[in-house]
Design a protein around this motif. Sequence first.
Motif, PDB file in Angstrom:
ATOM      1  N   VAL A 239      -9.543 -31.318   7.760  1.00  0.00           N
ATOM      2  CA  VAL A 239     -10.253 -32.270   8.618  1.00  0.00           C
ATOM      3  C   VAL A 239     -11.131 -31.534   9.627  1.00  0.00           C
ATOM      4  N   GLN A 240     -10.594 -30.478  10.218  1.00  0.00           N
ATOM      5  CA  GLN A 240     -11.377 -29.715  11.186  1.00  0.00           C
ATOM      6  C   GLN A 240     -12.602 -29.089  10.526  1.00  0.00           C
ATOM      7  N   GLY A 241     -12.460 -28.700   9.262  1.00  0.00           N
ATOM      8  CA  GLY A 241     -13.582 -28.107   8.543  1.00  0.00           C
ATOM      9  C   GLY A 241     -14.723 -29.080   8.321  1.00  0.00           C
ATOM     10  N   CYS A 242     -14.432 -30.380   8.421  1.00  0.00           N
ATOM     11  CA  CYS A 242     -15.461 -31.406   8.233  1.00  0.00           C
ATOM     12  C   CYS A 242     -16.283 -31.646   9.498  1.00  0.00           C
ATOM     13  N   HIS A 243     -15.903 -31.014  10.582  1.00  0.00           N
ATOM     14  CA  HIS A 243     -16.589 -31.262  11.858  1.00  0.00           C
ATOM     15  C   HIS A 243     -18.076 -30.933  11.769  1.00  0.00           C
ATOM     16  N   GLY A 244     -18.416 -29.891  11.022  1.00  0.00           N
ATOM     17  CA  GLY A 244     -19.811 -29.490  10.922  1.00  0.00           C
ATOM     18  C   GLY A 244     -20.682 -30.504  10.204  1.00  0.00           C
ATOM     19  N   TYR A 245     -20.071 -31.443   9.484  1.00  0.00           N
ATOM     20  CA  TYR A 245     -20.827 -32.450   8.735  1.00  0.00           C
ATOM     21  C   TYR A 245     -20.988 -33.764   9.496  1.00  0.00           C
ATOM     22  N   LEU A 246     -20.444 -33.847  10.703  1.00  0.00           N
ATOM     23  CA  LEU A 246     -20.555 -35.080  11.482  1.00  0.00           C
ATOM     24  C   LEU A 246     -22.008 -35.310  11.876  1.00  0.00           C
ATOM     25  N   PHE A 247     -22.437 -36.570  11.794  1.00  0.00           N
ATOM     26  CA  PHE A 247     -23.819 -36.899  12.141  1.00  0.00           C
ATOM     27  C   PHE A 247     -24.062 -36.737  13.634  1.00  0.00           C
ATOM     28  N   SER A 248     -23.124 -37.225  14.434  1.00  0.00           N
ATOM     29  CA  SER A 248     -23.208 -37.078  15.894  1.00  0.00           C
ATOM     30  C   SER A 248     -21.872 -36.540  16.391  1.00  0.00           C
TER      31      SER A 248
END
Length: 253
Positions: A239-248
């Motif tokens: 889940v933390q690895g997905c932080h870079g893909y957040l739109f905002s």
Amino acid sequence: MIRFRSIQSPMECELESSKICRHPTSPDRLLQWSQWQLLDSILPTGGFAHSYGLEAAIQARIITGPEDLKTHVIHVLENTGSLLLPFVFSANKSPNMETWSRLDKMLEATLTNEVSRKASISQGSALLRVAASVFLEVPSLKKMRETLLGSGKVYFHHAPIFGLICGRLGFDSGTTQRAYLFMTMRDVISAATRLNLVGPLGASVLQHQIAFVAEEIVQKWMDRPAEDACQTAPFLDTVQGCHGYLFSKLFCS
């Protein structure tokens, strides 16, 4: 009958001050001031720029309320205890450049999550910079930073840096490991407050409640060598690895 209060002469005041000065502050008391400063949120190490995967978990609807938040914080602490406390302990036990350099490279190879890896390097670099400027009674910190900065030989990961600094300042291993887990808990709950998941009062209550669990986690994972480091919450890492893909996003990680 009116009683008049006697007024001390300048000489008496000087004698009174000299009596106070004759009682030197013990090294243990001075050490406590350093401990409190190192844990103070005002120390500019960049910890409050990271949510430890909380922001990504909220946007993925994994966390929707206080109960989910409590579970998430406990999982973060468990993962920190199993993965990072061994590096903190090893660096604190042997606070020399050779040991720290080995631990730094080992943690670089251990962290497979790019987001958490960059966050660790960012916070570790900032912590060493601050420590070298603040704790001038330990000149080796400044010398080490000047020697290795820009050399490309080390990464300055946060956990080994924290253990090294605490070891150089004279903190015992138990205090060092509890302090590291406390900072993690403090930063995650602070991030939850800024993300409007919980209010300031609720955050304080939650932190007090989780403190008992945090102590159990410390007891479970403390005093282990870096070779025993492991992941206990791989889903949290994903889940933390997905932080870079957040739109905002509000946080860096």
